[in-house]
Design a protein around this motif. Structure first.
Motif, PDB file in Angstrom:
ATOM      1  N   GLU A  42     -87.706  65.443   4.424  1.00 28.89           N
ATOM      2  CA  GLU A  42     -87.042  66.526   5.131  1.00 28.89           C
ATOM      3  C   GLU A  42     -86.244  66.009   6.331  1.00 28.89           C
ATOM      4  OE1 GLU A  42     -88.325  70.669   7.282  1.00 28.89           O
ATOM      5  OE2 GLU A  42     -89.564  69.858   5.670  1.00 28.89           O
ATOM      6  N   THR A  43     -86.800  65.073   7.063  1.00 25.93           N
ATOM      7  CA  THR A  43     -86.107  64.529   8.226  1.00 25.93           C
ATOM      8  C   THR A  43     -85.658  63.094   7.997  1.00 25.93           C
ATOM      9  OG1 THR A  43     -88.178  63.806   9.246  1.00 25.93           O
ATOM     10  CG2 THR A  43     -87.367  65.995   9.824  1.00 25.93           C
ATOM     11  N   ASP A  44     -85.894  62.580   6.789  1.00 27.77           N
ATOM     12  CA  ASP A  44     -85.511  61.220   6.419  1.00 27.77           C
ATOM     13  C   ASP A  44     -86.122  60.183   7.365  1.00 27.77           C
ATOM     14  OD1 ASP A  44     -84.317  59.443   4.678  1.00 27.77           O
ATOM     15  OD2 ASP A  44     -82.500  59.291   5.887  1.00 27.77           O
ATOM     16  N   GLU A  45     -87.354  60.410   7.758  1.00 27.33           N
ATOM     17  CA  GLU A  45     -88.072  59.481   8.622  1.00 27.33           C
ATOM     18  C   GLU A  45     -89.385  59.090   7.962  1.00 27.33           C
ATOM     19  OE1 GLU A  45     -88.852  61.273  12.376  1.00 27.33           O
ATOM     20  OE2 GLU A  45     -86.792  61.861  12.682  1.00 27.33           O
ATOM     21  N   HIS A  46     -89.766  57.873   8.118  1.00 26.43           N
ATOM     22  CA  HIS A  46     -91.091  57.433   7.687  1.00 26.43           C
ATOM     23  C   HIS A  46     -91.947  57.341   8.935  1.00 26.43           C
ATOM     24  CE1 HIS A  46     -89.932  56.566   3.586  1.00 26.43           C
ATOM     25  NE2 HIS A  46     -88.826  56.055   4.072  1.00 26.43           N
ATOM     26  N   ARG A  47     -93.045  58.071   8.944  1.00 27.58           N
ATOM     27  CA  ARG A  47     -93.926  58.075  10.113  1.00 27.58           C
ATOM     28  C   ARG A  47     -95.098  57.124   9.939  1.00 27.58           C
ATOM     29  NH1 ARG A  47     -92.193  63.772  10.345  1.00 27.58           N
ATOM     30  NH2 ARG A  47     -91.272  63.986  12.405  1.00 27.58           N
ATOM     31  N   GLY A  48     -95.216  56.523   8.777  1.00 26.45           N
ATOM     32  CA  GLY A  48     -96.319  55.614   8.541  1.00 26.45           C
ATOM     33  C   GLY A  48     -96.084  54.768   7.318  1.00 26.45           C
ATOM     34  N   THR A  49     -96.859  53.691   7.228  1.00 25.51           N
ATOM     35  CA  THR A  49     -96.768  52.757   6.117  1.00 25.51           C
ATOM     36  C   THR A  49     -98.176  52.394   5.679  1.00 25.51           C
ATOM     37  OG1 THR A  49     -94.763  51.827   7.098  1.00 25.51           O
ATOM     38  CG2 THR A  49     -95.873  50.508   5.420  1.00 25.51           C
ATOM     39  N   TYR A  50     -98.406  52.422   4.379  1.00 22.95           N
ATOM     40  CA  TYR A  50     -99.720  52.006   3.880  1.00 22.95           C
ATOM     41  C   TYR A  50     -99.898  50.510   4.091  1.00 22.95           C
ATOM     42  CZ  TYR A  50    -100.539  56.509   1.707  1.00 22.95           C
ATOM     43  OH  TYR A  50    -100.763  57.852   1.495  1.00 22.95           O
ATOM     44  N   VAL A  51    -101.106  50.127   4.485  1.00 21.89           N
ATOM     45  CA  VAL A  51    -101.458  48.718   4.657  1.00 21.89           C
ATOM     46  C   VAL A  51    -102.602  48.390   3.700  1.00 21.89           C
ATOM     47  CG1 VAL A  51    -100.623  48.584   7.040  1.00 21.89           C
ATOM     48  CG2 VAL A  51    -102.999  49.236   6.610  1.00 21.89           C
ATOM     49  N   ALA A  52    -102.857  47.106   3.503  1.00 22.70           N
ATOM     50  CA  ALA A  52    -103.772  46.654   2.449  1.00 22.70           C
ATOM     51  C   ALA A  52    -105.247  46.867   2.757  1.00 22.70           C
ATOM     52  CB  ALA A  52    -103.520  45.179   2.145  1.00 22.70           C
ATOM     53  N   LYS A  53    -105.625  46.739   4.031  1.00 24.42           N
ATOM     54  CA  LYS A  53    -107.069  46.788   4.319  1.00 24.42           C
ATOM     55  C   LYS A  53    -107.341  47.432   5.669  1.00 24.42           C
ATOM     56  CE  LYS A  53    -106.877  41.895   5.632  1.00 24.42           C
ATOM     57  NZ  LYS A  53    -105.449  41.771   5.624  1.00 24.42           N
ATOM     58  N   ALA A  54    -108.580  47.842   5.839  1.00 24.34           N
ATOM     59  CA  ALA A  54    -108.992  48.548   7.058  1.00 24.34           C
ATOM     60  C   ALA A  54    -108.734  47.720   8.318  1.00 24.34           C
ATOM     61  CB  ALA A  54    -110.456  48.935   6.970  1.00 24.34           C
ATOM     62  N   THR A  55    -108.895  46.424   8.234  1.00 22.17           N
ATOM     63  CA  THR A  55    -108.721  45.579   9.421  1.00 22.17           C
ATOM     64  C   THR A  55    -107.256  45.465   9.849  1.00 22.17           C
ATOM     65  OG1 THR A  55    -108.744  43.616   8.004  1.00 22.17           O
ATOM     66  CG2 THR A  55    -110.838  44.260   9.045  1.00 22.17           C
ATOM     67  N   LYS A 106    -114.439  56.332  -3.957  1.00 21.34           N
ATOM     68  CA  LYS A 106    -113.871  55.547  -5.054  1.00 21.34           C
ATOM     69  C   LYS A 106    -112.562  54.882  -4.643  1.00 21.34           C
ATOM     70  CE  LYS A 106    -116.004  57.892  -8.877  1.00 21.34           C
ATOM     71  NZ  LYS A 106    -116.749  56.882  -9.568  1.00 21.34           N
ATOM     72  N   THR A 107    -111.743  55.604  -3.874  1.00 18.33           N
ATOM     73  CA  THR A 107    -110.461  55.071  -3.420  1.00 18.33           C
ATOM     74  C   THR A 107    -110.299  55.385  -1.939  1.00 18.33           C
ATOM     75  OG1 THR A 107    -109.497  55.533  -5.587  1.00 18.33           O
ATOM     76  CG2 THR A 107    -107.958  55.107  -3.787  1.00 18.33           C
ATOM     77  N   THR A 108    -109.806  54.413  -1.187  1.00 19.31           N
ATOM     78  CA  THR A 108    -109.512  54.589   0.232  1.00 19.31           C
ATOM     79  C   THR A 108    -108.116  54.062   0.488  1.00 19.31           C
ATOM     80  OG1 THR A 108    -111.850  54.233   0.725  1.00 19.31           O
ATOM     81  CG2 THR A 108    -110.334  54.140   2.568  1.00 19.31           C
ATOM     82  N   ARG A 109    -107.303  54.839   1.205  1.00 16.89           N
ATOM     83  CA  ARG A 109    -105.945  54.422   1.552  1.00 16.89           C
ATOM     84  C   ARG A 109    -105.858  54.294   3.064  1.00 16.89           C
ATOM     85  NH1 ARG A 109    -101.812  55.800  -2.152  1.00 16.89           N
ATOM     86  NH2 ARG A 109    -100.732  54.166  -1.020  1.00 16.89           N
ATOM     87  N   PHE A 110    -105.188  53.253   3.529  1.00 10.80           N
ATOM     88  CA  PHE A 110    -105.074  52.956   4.956  1.00 10.80           C
ATOM     89  C   PHE A 110    -103.620  53.138   5.380  1.00 10.80           C
ATOM     90  CE2 PHE A 110    -108.238  50.114   2.996  1.00 10.80           C
ATOM     91  CZ  PHE A 110    -109.378  50.663   3.561  1.00 10.80           C
ATOM     92  N   LEU A 111    -103.369  54.021   6.323  1.00 11.42           N
ATOM     93  CA  LEU A 111    -102.006  54.327   6.748  1.00 11.42           C
ATOM     94  C   LEU A 111    -101.814  53.941   8.205  1.00 11.42           C
ATOM     95  CD1 LEU A 111     -99.383  55.801   5.676  1.00 11.42           C
ATOM     96  CD2 LEU A 111    -100.183  57.725   7.035  1.00 11.42           C
ATOM     97  N   HIS A 112    -100.946  52.959   8.430  1.00 12.52           N
ATOM     98  CA  HIS A 112    -100.568  52.581   9.790  1.00 12.52           C
ATOM     99  C   HIS A 112     -99.470  53.539  10.233  1.00 12.52           C
ATOM    100  CE1 HIS A 112     -99.445  50.440  13.339  1.00 12.52           C
ATOM    101  NE2 HIS A 112     -98.235  50.212  12.858  1.00 12.52           N
ATOM    102  N   VAL A 113     -99.742  54.305  11.278  1.00 11.99           N
ATOM    103  CA  VAL A 113     -98.804  55.315  11.756  1.00 11.99           C
ATOM    104  C   VAL A 113     -97.810  54.660  12.702  1.00 11.99           C
ATOM    105  CG1 VAL A 113     -98.594  57.504  12.978  1.00 11.99           C
ATOM    106  CG2 VAL A 113    -100.558  57.084  11.487  1.00 11.99           C
ATOM    107  N   THR A 114     -96.525  54.895  12.443  1.00 16.14           N
ATOM    108  CA  THR A 114     -95.472  54.287  13.253  1.00 16.14           C
ATOM    109  C   THR A 114     -94.712  55.308  14.089  1.00 16.14           C
ATOM    110  OG1 THR A 114     -93.968  54.433  11.364  1.00 16.14           O
ATOM    111  CG2 THR A 114     -95.143  52.353  11.679  1.00 16.14           C
ATOM    112  N   ASP A 115     -95.005  56.582  13.936  1.00 13.41           N
ATOM    113  CA  ASP A 115     -94.307  57.630  14.664  1.00 13.41           C
ATOM    114  C   ASP A 115     -94.860  57.746  16.082  1.00 13.41           C
ATOM    115  OD1 ASP A 115     -94.359  60.752  15.458  1.00 13.41           O
ATOM    116  OD2 ASP A 115     -92.523  60.257  14.357  1.00 13.41           O
ATOM    117  N   PHE A 116     -94.014  57.577  17.063  1.00  9.38           N
ATOM    118  CA  PHE A 116     -94.417  57.580  18.465  1.00  9.38           C
ATOM    119  C   PHE A 116     -95.086  58.895  18.858  1.00  9.38           C
ATOM    120  CE2 PHE A 116     -93.500  58.422  22.962  1.00  9.38           C
ATOM    121  CZ  PHE A 116     -94.109  57.330  23.528  1.00  9.38           C
TER     122      PHE A 116
END
Length: 125
Positions: A42-55, A106-116
Motif C-alpha cells: 500500500e505504501t511501497d515500504e518494507h518495514r521488516g525483513t525475515y532473518v534466519a535465526k533468533a540470535t 512447528k514453525t517460527t519466523r523471525f522478523l527484524h523490524v526496520t521501520d523507525f
C-alpha cells in the motif's frame, strides 16, 4: 486518524462517539501483521525483513509462531530483552513478560523490524 492509508493499526471510521471504530487485521492478526511489516504494498515500504535465526534479532523485533505447521502464523511476540545472545519476548493472550522466545512451535519466523516508527512505538509502550 480517519481514512488515511497510513492508519493501519486502528480505524476510527471518522464518526466519533458512534461505536463503529474497529481494529485492523494488520494490527490484531499475527499472519496479517507479519505480511504488513515485510510486504507493505500500500505504501511501497518494507518495514521488516525475515532473518534466519533468533540470535539475529534485536530489541523491538517480532517473532511469529505457527503452532500446527499449516503455514498460517498463529501468534506473535515482541523482543524486549536480549540475554546471553538470546531474545526474550513479551506477548498477550496469556500475558507473558520476558519469556525465552522458543515456544516449541512447528514453525517460527523471525522478523527484524526496520521501520523507525514501529521500533519507537514498541519502546514507548
Amino acid at each position: 486518524m480517519g481514512g488515511s492509508a497510513y492508519v493501519w493499526w486502528y480505524n476510527t471510521k471518522g464518526t466519533s462517539g458512534t461505536g463503529d471504530d474497529a481494529w485492523t487485521y494488520s494490527w490484531s492478526v499475527a499472519h496479517d501483521q507479519a505480511y504488513h511489516l515485510c510486504r507493505n504494498n500500500e505504501t511501497d515500504e518494507h518495514r521488516g525483513t525475515y532473518v534466519a535465526k533468533a540470535t539475529d534479532l534485536q530489541l523491538g523485533d517480532s517473532i511469529y509462531y505457527d503452532f500446527d505447521g499449516d503455514g498460517i502464523l498463529d501468534h506473535s511476540a515482541i523482543v524486549v530483552e536480549i540475554k546471553n545472545g538470546q531474545p526474550y519476548v513479551n506477548y498477550h493472550t496469556n500475558d507473558t513478560y520476558h519469556r525465552y522466545w522458543d515456544l516449541g512451535t512447528k514453525t517460527t519466523r523471525f522478523l527484524h523490524v526496520t521501520d523507525f516508527y514501529w521500533i519507537n512505538y514498541i519502546h514507548a509502550h
